[in-house]
Structures are given as C-alpha cells and as structure tokens.
Design a protein around this motif. Structure first.
Motif: not given
Length: 410
Positions: A143-149, A214-217, A224-225, A234-241
């Motif tokens: 999921a980690l690449h240039p421009g990814a949110r 909420e996590l939207t989709g 997004g979140v 806005a998010a293309d991926a959400v990493v939860v830690g």
C-alpha cells in the motif's frame, strides 16, 4: 510416557520459542523438544516488519531466526500451521486443533500478543491493516507508494515507524492520535515532543486529541476516516496501531494465574510448577524493579528464553533480571531505551545534549536515581546507562546533563 520421556513442549513458534529451543540444546538438554506454531512460517523476528523489511531494505530471508534445516539438525520437532486449543495441567497435555494431543514433561508458553482491534463501524473493510505477522507487513508494504493516502490510527511505536516508512515511500500520511502527543504515556511530554517535531518535519499530518468514529468506504473497501467532530480524512489504506494484548486465552482456560499477561515468578515459572512463560505474554516478577513487568519488546523475546530454558532444566539460579531494552528507527533518527519509568513514577527528565538537534540522551529520574535512559543518535552508551540504572547510585543532575562529564563519572 512419564517423567523425562515426555518432551518439553513450547507453544508459540516465535522468536521466543525458537530461542528457547536453541537455549535448551545449548545447555546440553538431549530430550525431546516440540515447538508448535499457528503460523505457516518458521520462527522469525518481528522488528524488521516495521523497519527494514517494510522499507524494502531487508529481504525476507533476513527475518528468520534460524535457517530451515536448523530444526531437524538439532532434533527439534517443528509443528507449523498448528493451533493449540487447550492445556490440561493435571494430565500435562496440550490438545491441538486437529484433535491431536501431545503429553509434556514441561511446558513453555511463548504465545506473544495480538493487535487490539479498532472498535468502530467499518473497521472490517478491505484496506484496514494491522501489523503483527509477516503477511501483514507485506500488505502494508504493497500500500506504500508515491501519492498513496495512508491514515495511521495510533501514534505509538508501530504507528510512527509505519508512518516513517510510508513517508519514505512517498505516500501522504495522516496520523490520528487520541492523546496530545505521540508516545505520551511511554516517554512523557518532554521527550514526546521530539517525535511530534520529527514527523512534522518529514511532512506527516499529525492530528492529536481526536477520536475515530467510523471508517468509511464503498463496496467493502475503506476510503477514509470519519472523526468524532465530523471531519473526514481520505485514505487509500488505514493502518491501525493502537496497542497489543497478551495472548492469554490458553493459559486462562487452563487455570493459570493471569493478570496483564501470564503471571510468573522471577524464574519465569507460572502458578503451575510445570508451566513457564516468556516474551510478550509473560508478566514476570523483576527483582531489580521489585514488581511484575510485562515488556512488549524484542529484547524480552530474545533474552527471556535463555532464563526459561535453564529454569525448565531445574537450575535454581535461573533468574530473569535484565534491564528492559528496546530500539526504534524513524527516518534518520535511531534510538535505544533502557530501564523502566512508568507514567507518574519519575520526578524529572534530564537531557544530555539538545533535543532540538535530535542528538541527545534523556534520563528519567526519581529523586537522584536514574530509572531509565534513552540515547537518540548517540551510540555506544548503553553500558554506562545500564550501570546507572542497575547500581541505583545517586547522581548529580547537573553532571548528568553535562556532555563533558563521562557517564561513568556522574
């Protein structure tokens, strides 16, 4: 089979489990060893999953504890892809998910921990990622690449290391944290600010004091979140830690004493004399700090099994008293932390060097005694820091802060 004819069984084919098997053989034990793990991967180390491996600087072959042939060469029976579903302390057996049963002479639990799940609507969508296993790191890396949110929920060690990897890969990163600063509970306000400044300097959008509502989709994929104040990210991926919980279900069902992990004595022995625990899951009595500690870091998984192995073999001097240690790498900042300073348990923080330069040592003091020290981009100082903690000798804070005074002479 009875007595010594039964093997030593290790539940948890992790770094801790593999190191325990290695230590048993190194101590001359020639009986059976059975190492059981749910994952299909042979034992590996977890720090690279949020550091070098995630960044693509280390190949997969670098993460493993031993080469594949090691287990057969050392007569260790490795059962991968196998879940243990029950322990019977009276019969001294473990039951496997396939209805198999293994009798043990002694049992070591290195079951580790599991990531806490985000308890909000939409958290079960594709693109919501957690980091614990190597396949998790693979998904995040993809999921980690240039421009990814990338939205990161939680500004703890895992969250910040993922954020650093994401920015290094060219992604746009937003970190969402309920507290006022990152790592606030761990480091306190004075040192936590260093990490807020670090990530802002690298272009991370840090949002503190926020709640995820909420996590939207759409179509089952996160997009997004939504935050508690109604705003959206806005998010293309959400990493939860948002932390981990010790994997104690087996121990609790077996009637072992459980309290923030499997409670053990200083020998890593549980409330059952035939069962021991090590690593993330063990809440072990620490003689230096005179209290039980559960340390969620690599060094415990690496070093506790050596004590556990000796204790399993009946050596009465097997006591785990090493000073807690962990490390982190974020961008061009590297650090090592030694000791234990709980929130509210220290009086002041003393800096040797300027935190603004990100080249300093921080010391947490109670009165005139050093509880913990963290060296940031300053190297080869862990031994004197450890000595300050272990000796419990009084220090002069002014001399401690003065870089011209060798630490051994503070």
């Amino acid at each position: 089979m009875v007595g010594s004819e039964r093997p030593i069984v290790i539940v948890g084919a992790s770094l801790g489990g593999a190191k325990a098997a290695e230590a048993l053989r190194g101590a001359g034990y020639r009986g059976g060893i059975v190492l059981i793990g749910e994952e299909h991967e042979r034992p590996y180390e977890r720090p690279p999953l949020s550091k070098g491996y995630l960044l693509g600087k280390e190949g997969r072959e670098k993460i493993y504890v031993h080469p594949p042939q090691w287990y057969a060469e050392h007569d260790v029976t490795l059962r991968l892809g196998t879940a243990v579903v029950a322990i019977d302390p009276a019969a001294r057996t473990v039951t496997l998910a396939d209805d198999g049963e293994i009798a043990y002479h002694k049992l070591l639990l290195t079951t580790g921990s599991v990531p806490r799940r985000l308890p909000v609507p939409g958290a079960d969508q594709d693109g919501v990622l957690y980091l614990r296993r190597v396949e998790d790191s693979d998904r995040i890396k993809a999921a980690l690449h240039p421009g990814a949110r990338i939205a990161v929920v939680g500004a703890g060690w895992i969250g910040l290391e993922v954020a650093a990897a994401a920015r290094t890969a060219g992604a746009e990163v937003t970190v969402l944290e309920a507290m006022e600063l990152p790592l606030l509970r761990v480091l306190g306000r004075e040192v936590a600010q260093v990490f807020a400044d670090l990530h802002r300097a690298h272009g991370v959008d840090l949002r503190f004091g926020v709640q995820v509502a909420e996590l939207t989709g759409a179509d089952g994929t996160v997009s997004g979140v939504r935050l508690g104040d109604g705003s959206a990210v806005a998010a293309d991926a959400v990493v939860v830690g948002i932390g981990i919980s010790p994997a104690t279900a087996l121990a609790q069902a077996a009637g072992l004493e459980v309290d923030n992990g499997i409670r053990t004595d200083r020998h890593l022995r549980t409330s059952d004399p035939h069962v021991y625990a090590a690593g993330d899951v063990a809440n072990a009595y620490h003689p230096l700090f005179e209290r039980h500690l559960r340390v969620e870091h690599w060094a415990n998984a690496l070093n506790q099994p050596q004590t556990a192995a000796r204790a399993l073999l009946g050596q009465p001097d097997a006591v785990y008293d090493r000073v807690p240690y962990f490390f982190s790498d974020q961008y061009d900042l590297g650090l090592e932390y030694l000791g234990y300073a709980e929130p509210g348990g220290y009086d002041r923080v003393v800096f040797r060097g300027d935190p603004a330069t990100r080249e300093f040592i921080a010391f947490w003091l109670s009165g005139d005694r050093v509880l913990a020290g963290m060296n940031v981009n300053v190297w080869d100082v862990t031994d004197p820091i450890r000595e300050l903690i272990v000796s419990r000798r009084p220090v002069d804070p002014d001399r401690l802060a003065d870089p011209k005074v060798p630490l051994a002479q503070v």
